[in-house]
Structures are given as C-alpha cells and as structure tokens.
Design a protein around this motif. Structure first.
Motif, short mmCIF file in Angstrom:
data_model
loop_
_atom_site.label_atom_id
_atom_site.label_comp_id
_atom_site.label_asym_id
_atom_site.label_seq_id
_atom_site.Cartn_x
_atom_site.Cartn_y
_atom_site.Cartn_z
N SER A 51 0.83 -1.21 0.00
CA SER A 51 0.00 0.00 0.00
C SER A 51 0.86 1.25 0.00
N TYR A 70 -8.37 4.77 -6.84
CA TYR A 70 -8.28 3.46 -6.16
C TYR A 70 -9.58 2.69 -6.36
N THR A 72 -10.95 -0.83 -4.58
CA THR A 72 -10.65 -1.88 -3.60
C THR A 72 -11.78 -2.90 -3.57
N TRP A 74 -11.99 -5.86 -2.06
CA TRP A 74 -11.99 -6.88 -1.02
C TRP A 74 -13.28 -6.90 -0.20
N ILE A 172 -5.60 -1.24 -7.71
CA ILE A 172 -6.45 -2.27 -7.09
C ILE A 172 -5.65 -2.87 -5.94
N ASP A 173 -6.01 -2.46 -4.72
CA ASP A 173 -5.25 -2.88 -3.52
C ASP A 173 -5.98 -4.01 -2.80
N ASP A 174 -5.20 -4.79 -2.06
CA ASP A 174 -5.74 -5.88 -1.24
C ASP A 174 -6.56 -6.88 -2.06
N LEU A 175 -6.12 -7.16 -3.25
CA LEU A 175 -6.81 -8.14 -4.09
C LEU A 175 -6.86 -9.51 -3.41
N ARG A 177 -7.50 -10.18 -0.51
CA ARG A 177 -8.56 -10.25 0.49
C ARG A 177 -9.95 -10.35 -0.14
#
Length: 764
Positions: A51, A70, A72, A74, A172-175, A177
């Motif tokens: 991150s 962003y 996200t 998750w 695309i963060d925390d994919l 999760r």
C-alpha cells in the motif's frame, strides 16, 4: 506542500527502498505507449509495504496530469456490486478532473427500482432493468461498464482526447482479500473487457494467496501462477526491508509516537525485530498501549530488553503469551527456574533439545501455525539468553498494572515526610486505586511489601556505609520506614498475622549489626515494633503469629555464629512468651470445634496449639490449658462434643505411645500421663458411656498404652463390659488389636451412647 514534496517526506520517514521501487514502476507506466492497456502486479506479503508503494505511485503520477484512482474489491461480495463500485470510482475520478462523460447507468426507468424495493441502488437499477430484467439485475453492471467503455467507443475517445499522452491509472489494492469466487472473474474482466487504451491497472496482492484461490476455483489452472502470467503484463516482487531501512523506520516511529521508549534499548533485540513494516508498526503501537503503566516507573525499574521481548511474543500469539503468565509457564520455560534446570542437566552431561518444552507448550495452546511456531521458538530462546532476574515483572505490564512502583512509593515517602500521619498513607492508597483502576486490597498488599523492602534496602546501605555519618543517615531512613510500617498496620483491617511474620523475618536479617550506635538504635526500633504488635494482638491473631515465629521448629535458624543465633532465639522467645497467654485463651475456643483434637495429628491442625499442648517446653500445662481440658472431660458423659474430644485425645496418646505420631513424641505423652488427675478424668470420660462390643478390644489396647506410658492401673478401672472383654481376650491377639485400633482411629464414636444394648456381645 506539493505531491512530490509529500512523497519525499514519506521517503525520508520510511527509507525502506519502497520509494525507489515505486519510481521504477512509475517509469514503466510512463514509457508504456498510450494506446496500450497495461496490467502490473506488485507482489508482497501482508504488511510488507504494498500500500505504501501505491501511495508513492499516486504521489508521483497524479501531479503529472494522469487520472489516478483506487478500486478496492476486497469488501465486495457479488460480482455486479464489484463493477458498480468500479464504474462509480471511475466517474468520480473523471469528474474530479472536470472531464464530463455520460454515466453508464443513464437511460433506465424507475419501474424496476419500484419492483425491487429501495434497498437496490437506483443508478444500478436504471441501467440494468430494461436490459436484463429483475432476476438478472446483479449480472448487469459489468455488461453496462463494458458497453460504456468500448475501446473504440465515444467515452474512451473523449477520455483519450482529454488526457493526450497521459493515462488513467487504476490502483487495485488488497486483491488477496477479495472473495475467492470473484478473483478469476475480476482478473479475466481486466484482460477481456477492460483492455482499454491508455488504461493502466496496478494490482497489489500476495501472489501465493491469489494463486491458491485460483486453483481452488478451477484446478484446470494448475497452481494459479500460469493464470496470473496470462493476465499480467509486468510482475514486481516487493524487495525485503533493509536493516538500515528497518532501523530508520523504527527510529522515526519511536520519535513520533513513543518517545518514552529509550532507543538505546533497541540494540540488544534489533536482530529479533520483525522485517514486515506493518508488524513493526503494530509492535510500536503495542508499546504505546503500555505507556500509562511504563511511565509510572523510574528508569532503573524497567528492563527494556525484557519489555521488547514480551511485546514481540504477545504480538505473535496472545494465547501463548497468556499461558506463559497466567498458566505459570514463564519461569519454567525461560526464567531462572529454566536456567537452573539447564545448568543441572549440563553438569550431568544430559543432552536434551531445549526446544522440546517450547513446542509442547505451543501444541497445548493450539491454533498456532508453523510460521508462528518458528517465530515463538526464536523469541523464547532469545529471552532465555537475554533476560535477567525480573522477567515476570517486565512481562506482566501487558496484562495488568503494577499496584505500586518504586517511583510512586518514593513520591508517597516524600508526602509522608511532609505530613507523617496514617491519614497520608490511607489517602495515597485511595488516590492510587482511583488513578490506576486497581483494587485497594492489591495496593495495600503491595505497599506493605514495599515498606519492608525499602527498609531492608536502607539497612543494607547502612551496613555498607563507609562513614559513621552515612551509616546514621541510612539508619534514620530505615527507622522512618519502620514508623510508616507501624502506622500502616494501625489502619483498620491492615494488621494480619501474615504481615507480622514478614516483618519478623526481615527483623532477623540484620539482628547482629549493633556495633554502630545508629545500628543499635535501629535494632531496638525493630524489636520495639514487634513487641508493640504482639502486645496489641487479639486472642484470635495470636495462634497464627506463634506459627509465624516457629518456636516448635528446631531447624528454624540455620547454621550461623553462636551470637547471631542467640540474638534471634532471644527475640523469638520474647515474642512467644508475650503471645502464649493469648494462644492458651484461644485454645479454649478452638477446643469446641468438631474434630479439633483429631486434626492436631494431621498437617491441617494448628501447630501453635500442638506446641502449647505437646511441646516439652510447655509441659506440664498451665492453668488455662489444663482447666479447659479437665472441663471437657467433666461434661463428656452429657455432652456429645466433649465425649468425642475425650476419645480424640486418647487416640493422640495411643499413637504417641506406639511412636506412630508425626507430631507428638512419646516423651511428651509420658509427661502428660504423669498428671494423674487428668488421666483419671480422661479415662472416666471415655468410659462414661457403654462401649459397643466391636470397640471393646480397641479400648483395652488404648488402656494398655496408657499403662505403658506410666499410668497407674487403679486409675484406669475397667467397666463391666471391658472386664468381660479382657477375660475372653486371646493373649495372642494383642498385635491384631493394635492394628484394629489404628484402623478405627478417628471413627465417630457418637453412635455408642447409653442406649446401646450391653448384651450385644452375647448375641454375637
């Protein structure tokens, strides 16, 4: 502050190589042709800084005119909701850049919204209802987004015209999760439907978790890595944190959030600190949570190496940490007890894996994975090597506050010297309890022990003083602490026999230090305080106080010089002499309790009463003891409790006669038997009721025991049933009788009263 300056500040704070890593990816994004669609994967474990890298990329690329936003996934549970989120996030980013495009949801009617109810978002319903119908609404959003963002469509052309050589960059963060069922659909959509010119998708995730999820969704994709290879154009693995970077990150976090932690303490445990930046930050937050307790201590009270180790173990497994402290496993596993045991093994040449006990405890706790197990073994072994003598003290900050610290005690001492009254102490206890949410009884117990320790420390310094003046100064300090102790014990409910015993033990330690005038004065003050407590003790307190003095233990004082032993014995004997009248008075009350005399032949019986009854020093009995026992014998015929006590006492003498008692010696029993008046009264009491036929032999055996102890035969007349039993007794049964007496010792004899049929033996 510009975006670049902000990023530079973060670079300074977090100098972990993440900035340089992000700069490398940013350059790839810049150099990608504008008519390409690029998909970039950033791989790393949880907490390693993925991150942070995205944040750096944002700070680098947004000021250059790129549209950055962003996405996200998750928290999304359904595929349609996922693409609705994406469409809305893109719209917001375009609107922020004042780029007006047509919404993908435009053009639907309100009919479906009314049909489905108000819980469904209207913008989704409007675009989906007419195309798909009610049962397919949740499959519509991706289709709408795909139609809206056709590679050669009007919306994409409008975006391209606005951006020119710049790009739309989607983070695309925390994919990892995200819901596993959504992963393959999301990734395929990025490649097949959202393969848009000028768009760059940067995906940050743990590739191992995602690959496992893909394999679970469809084993035909193999281990999942090959699937990712087809989706992503570029792969970047987050570099491990450097030692210098970790050190700088920790320093900056301590400077910002935990200035109370001495940074010099890091050196000994630096090699044990987690490499994961997020875990490192969580470790510092854990220390911050301890701040209210830690700042209550002086610098010399804390062992920061042990505190760091405790917090690292707690962060790794709270359940394991709790078992160490509340389960009593800390000292045996890694403290002084462990070190002594290890030393003994080495002396014997025993070769044992020191990790066996750690693994066993981990298995007992349960729920700890293999990675945590390795980490806990590392931390426990480090604690074994680095910890000192106060391991539990420094470990338990995470569980409960210390009742009294030395820093706080010296603050109380200063207050008391200004106002040397008991009220100063009681007010401080109340304030301490309220300020730290600690039970007052816990504070009282800890404060008393601190009084004793502080006085002991002052006496120790006095013994080591180089000059008479320094000796006098430390003795005066110790005397003040004795005065505080006396005032504390004078507060309501503060005096107990246990606290008296602790004070007595501390007073013995320096008893031979008397040469210097100040030392002699301190010894007198110690003795006078003990005498004052003894003199004001109640009858109920006295027995336990005598037990604390241990006059019945011949090994109370270990091998030491004759003068010291004589001084200790004289102090003890003076205290015992003052207490004995109260103990004898308390014995009369004790005598009325059920089985009170029988208990004297067990470890449960009060040793102070055994002492006044059977110690050679206390025989023959004084008036109070003898009078209480004679009165009990006198009423035995009419009082069941007294009758039971008479039989219990007879059993005590019988056991002593055969040397079967652990508490009463045969010589003591002989001395008691020499009191003819008492023996006559005892025998009259136990024979005052008819004896059940099965017990006759036992009574005859006990009578013989009294005769062996020196009783006169005419003082022990036989009742008719005993005389008859003696006539019919087989002379060879004497040993059997003794065994029977042992077996029947302690039986309730109350069932054998005057109503018992004396002819039962004939019937038998």
């Amino acid at each position: 502050m510009s975006g670049y300056d902000s990023a530079q500040r973060l670079k300074k704070d977090d100098d972990l190589g993440r900035w340089r890593f992000a700069a490398e990816i940013a350059e790839v994004i810049r150099s990608t042709p504008t008519d390409w669609s690029a998909r970039i994967g950033i791989f790393g474990k949880w907490g390693e800084g993925k991150s942070t890298v995205l944040y750096f990329l944002d700070e680098m690329l947004k000021p250059e005119g790129n549209i950055v936003f962003y996405f996200t996934p998750w928290a999304v549970q359904k595929l349609d909701e996922l693409w609705e989120e994406f469409g809305n996030a893109l719209l917001e980013a375009l609107e922020a850049e004042k780029l007006e495009v047509e919404s993908p949801w435009k053009g639907a009617t309100r009919k479906v919204q009314e049909k489905l109810g108000s819980t469904v978002l209207p913008d989704v319903v409007q675009g989906a209802a007419e195309l798909f119908g009610k049962d397919k609404v949740y499959k519509s959003a991706l289709g709408l987004v795909g139609k809206w963002l056709k590679p050669d469509g009007a919306q994409v052309k409008k975006i391209r015209e606005k951006l020119g050589e710049k790009r739309v960059i989607v983070f695309i963060d925390d994919l990892d999760r995200a819901t596993p069922e959504l992963l393959p659909k999301l990734l395929l959509s990025l490649r097949e439907i959202l393969d848009l010119p000028g768009f760059t998708f940067v995906l940050a995730f743990d590739n191992e978790i995602v690959a496992d999820g893909l394999f679970t969704a469809n084993s035909a994709w193999g281990d999942g890595d090959s699937f990712l290879d087809k989706i992503l154009d570029f792969h970047y693995y987050l570099p491990p944190i450097s030692k210098a970077g970790k050190r700088l990150l920790l320093k900056n976090m301590l400077d910002r959030y935990a200035k109370f932690v001495p940074q010099a303490s890091i050196g000994a445990i630096e090699h044990l600190l987690p490499d994961n930046p997020r875990k490192l930050k969580r470790l510092v937050r854990g220390l911050v949570s301890l701040q209210p307790q830690l700042v209550r201590h002086g610098a010399d009270e804390l062992n920061w190496v042990e505190i760091w180790l405790a917090e690292m173990i707690r962060q790794e497994s709270y359940e394991f940490f709790m078992r160490l402290l509340d389960g009593g496993e800390l000292e045996p596993l890694m403290g002084i007890a462990y070190k002594i045991r290890r030393s003994e093994r080495r002396k014997k040449g025993e070769d044992k894996d020191d990790n066996t006990d750690i693994k066993k405890l981990i298995d007992d706790v349960g729920g700890i994975n293999e990675q945590q197990t390795e980490r806990l073994i590392e931390l426990v072994n480090a604690t074994r090597n680095l910890a000192g003598f106060h391991l539990e003290y420094n470990f338990k900050f995470a569980l409960r506050p210390e009742a009294t610290t030395w820093k706080e005690f010296y603050e109380l001492l200063a207050q008391w010297k200004e106002a040397p009254h008991p009220e100063t102490i009681s007010a401080w206890i109340a304030k301490q309890s309220a300020a730290n949410s600690i039970d007052p009884t816990d504070i009282e117990a800890d404060l008393y022990q601190t009084f004793l320790n502080a006085k002991h420390n002052a006496a120790s310094k006095a013994s080591e003083a180089s000059t008479v003046e320094d000796n006098a100064t430390y003795c005066a300090e110790a005397t003040s602490l004795l005065t505080m102790t006396e005032q504390f014990l004078g507060l309501p409910a503060m005096f107990t026999s246990e606290r008296f015993g602790k004070l007595y033990e501390k007073s013995l330690y320096w008893i031979a230090f008397r040469v210097n005038p100040a030392d002699g004065g301190l010894r007198n003050a110690e003795r006078n305080l003990l005498f004052a407590l003894v003199d004001r003790a109640s009858d109920d307190d006295a027995p336990a106080m005598v037990e604390a003095l241990k006059p019945m233990d011949p090994w109370t004082f270990g091998p030491e010089d004759a003068e010291t032993m004589q001084l200790k014995k004289a102090l003890r004997d003076d205290c015992v002499t003052r207490l004995l009248p109260k103990v004898e008075s308390a014995f009369a009350s004790y005598l009325s309790r059920p089985e009170s005399l029988r208990l004297l032949s067990t470890s449960e019986g009060p040793s102070s009463f055994r002492y006044v009854l059977f110690s050679p020093d206390r025989l023959p009995w004084g008036t109070v003891i003898r009078g209480a026992l004679l009165e009990m014998m006198r009423i035995a015929k009419s009082d069941q409790n007294a009758y039971d006590k008479a039989n219990e006492f007879l059993q005590l003498l019988f056991d002593a006669a055969g040397n079967r008692s652990n508490y009463i010696s045969r010589p003591s029993a002989v001395t008691i038997t020499e009191d003819r008046e008492f023996i006559v009264a005892l025998w009259q009491a136990v024979t005052s009721r008819h004896i059940q036929f099965r017990m006759l032999k036992s009574y005859l055996s006990k009578r013989e025991a009294l005769l062996q102890l020196g009783a006169r035969e005419d003082d022990l007349p036989l009742s008719p049933e005993l005389a008859k039993a003696k006539e019919t007794r087989d002379p060879n049964e004497s040993e059997l009788d003794d065994l029977e007496a042992d077996a029947t010792a302690g039986l309730d004899l109350s069932v054998f009263d005057d109503a018992q049929n004396p002819d039962d033996s004939d019937e038998e």
